[in-house]
Motif scaffolding. Sequence first.
Motif, short mmCIF file in Angstrom:
data_model
loop_
_atom_site.label_atom_id
_atom_site.label_comp_id
_atom_site.label_asym_id
_atom_site.label_seq_id
_atom_site.Cartn_x
_atom_site.Cartn_y
_atom_site.Cartn_z
N MET A 108 -7.29 2.22 -7.69
CA MET A 108 -6.72 1.28 -6.73
C MET A 108 -7.12 -0.15 -7.05
SD MET A 108 -7.15 1.13 -2.63
CE MET A 108 -7.13 -0.45 -1.82
N LYS A 151 -7.50 12.26 -1.04
CA LYS A 151 -8.14 10.96 -1.25
C LYS A 151 -7.17 9.82 -0.93
CE LYS A 151 -12.03 9.31 -2.79
NZ LYS A 151 -12.89 9.31 -1.69
N SER A 201 -9.29 9.55 5.85
CA SER A 201 -10.43 8.67 5.56
C SER A 201 -11.42 8.66 6.71
CB SER A 201 -9.93 7.25 5.33
OG SER A 201 -11.03 6.39 5.14
N CYS A 259 0.81 -1.22 0.00
CA CYS A 259 0.00 0.00 0.00
C CYS A 259 0.85 1.27 0.00
CB CYS A 259 -0.91 0.04 1.23
SG CYS A 259 -1.56 -1.58 1.70
N CYS A 292 1.41 3.95 -2.99
CA CYS A 292 0.41 4.98 -3.30
C CYS A 292 0.02 5.80 -2.07
CB CYS A 292 -0.86 4.36 -3.87
SG CYS A 292 -0.60 3.61 -5.49
N HIS A 293 -0.08 5.14 -0.93
CA HIS A 293 -0.65 5.82 0.24
C HIS A 293 0.40 6.40 1.18
CE1 HIS A 293 -4.84 4.86 -0.57
NE2 HIS A 293 -4.49 3.64 -0.87
C1 HEC Z 1 -1.92 1.91 -7.25
C2 HEC Z 1 -2.07 2.77 -6.10
C3 HEC Z 1 -2.73 2.22 -4.84
C4 HEC Z 1 -2.31 1.16 -4.07
C5 HEC Z 1 -1.10 0.27 -4.29
C6 HEC Z 1 -3.25 1.09 -2.96
N1 HEC Z 1 -4.20 2.06 -3.08
FE1 HEC Z 1 -5.70 2.43 -1.74
N2 HEC Z 1 -6.41 3.92 -2.96
C7 HEC Z 1 -5.83 4.31 -4.16
C8 HEC Z 1 -6.67 5.32 -4.77
C9 HEC Z 1 -6.40 6.02 -6.10
C10 HEC Z 1 -7.77 5.52 -3.90
C11 HEC Z 1 -8.96 6.46 -4.11
C12 HEC Z 1 -10.04 5.68 -4.83
C13 HEC Z 1 -11.21 6.54 -5.20
O1 HEC Z 1 -11.99 6.87 -4.31
O2 HEC Z 1 -11.33 6.87 -6.38
C14 HEC Z 1 -7.56 4.62 -2.77
C15 HEC Z 1 -8.42 4.54 -1.69
C16 HEC Z 1 -8.22 3.72 -0.58
C17 HEC Z 1 -9.10 3.67 0.57
C18 HEC Z 1 -10.35 4.53 0.78
C19 HEC Z 1 -10.01 5.81 1.48
C20 HEC Z 1 -11.24 6.72 1.55
O3 HEC Z 1 -11.70 7.03 2.65
O4 HEC Z 1 -11.73 7.11 0.48
C21 HEC Z 1 -8.58 2.74 1.42
C22 HEC Z 1 -9.12 2.33 2.78
C23 HEC Z 1 -7.39 2.21 0.79
N3 HEC Z 1 -7.20 2.82 -0.42
C24 HEC Z 1 -6.60 1.23 1.34
C25 HEC Z 1 -5.53 0.64 0.69
C26 HEC Z 1 -4.79 -0.49 1.22
C27 HEC Z 1 -5.05 -1.14 2.55
C28 HEC Z 1 -3.84 -0.80 0.29
C29 HEC Z 1 -2.82 -1.94 0.34
C30 HEC Z 1 -3.34 -3.27 0.51
C31 HEC Z 1 -3.97 0.13 -0.82
N4 HEC Z 1 -5.01 0.97 -0.54
C32 HEC Z 1 -3.16 0.15 -1.94
C33 HEC Z 1 -4.66 3.85 -4.70
C34 HEC Z 1 -3.93 2.76 -4.23
#
Ligand code: HEC
Length: 107
Positions: A81, A57, A63, A31, A34-35
């Motif tokens: 994501m 975001k 969040s 994660c 990106c995060h």
């Molecule tokens: C390729 C990039 C990428 C990776 C790797 C990634 N994410 Fe995300 N994540 C995003 C994006 C972009 C969004 C926003 C999605 C949207 O709402 O359009 C997001 C949104 C989220 C959200 C929602 C947050 C909210 O309140 O809107 C959570 C929870 C989250 N990700 C958890 C995770 C977790 C846990 C992992 C690892 C297992 C992970 N992400 C890996 C790109 C990524």
Amino acid sequence: MKKIWIPLILVTFFMPVIAFADGRADYRANCASCHSAYPNGYPDFEKAKAMKVSQKKLALSASEMSRDEMIAITEKGKGAMPGYKDKLAKDQITGIVDYIISAVKKK
Ligand code: HEC
């Protein structure tokens, strides 16, 4: 002779970290790209721009999702994501989400 205590002290000190490190290690591996390196960190602007989402975001500290919602998003993915249902075991996903929640918890 005194040196023997140093590893012992280090092991004792890091023991709790080692025991609960799974969610954090899985977060870092899956994660963080990106995060940001820490769930309460600030995500990379260029990265967010490339995915056409706002930095906010990507900032998990902003969040307002519940634990269950976070688990569902992590399994299914959303927008740019990917979903992790086939990549990670259920307990890995819940471990990551619990790590995120504990890391961003407001005191
Ligand atoms: C390729 C990039 C990428 C990776 C790797 C990634 N994410 Fe995300 N994540 C995003 C994006 C972009 C969004 C926003 C999605 C949207 O709402 O359009 C997001 C949104 C989220 C959200 C929602 C947050 C909210 O309140 O809107 C959570 C929870 C989250 N990700 C958890 C995770 C977790 C846990 C992992 C690892 C297992 C992970 N992400 C890996 C790109 C990524």
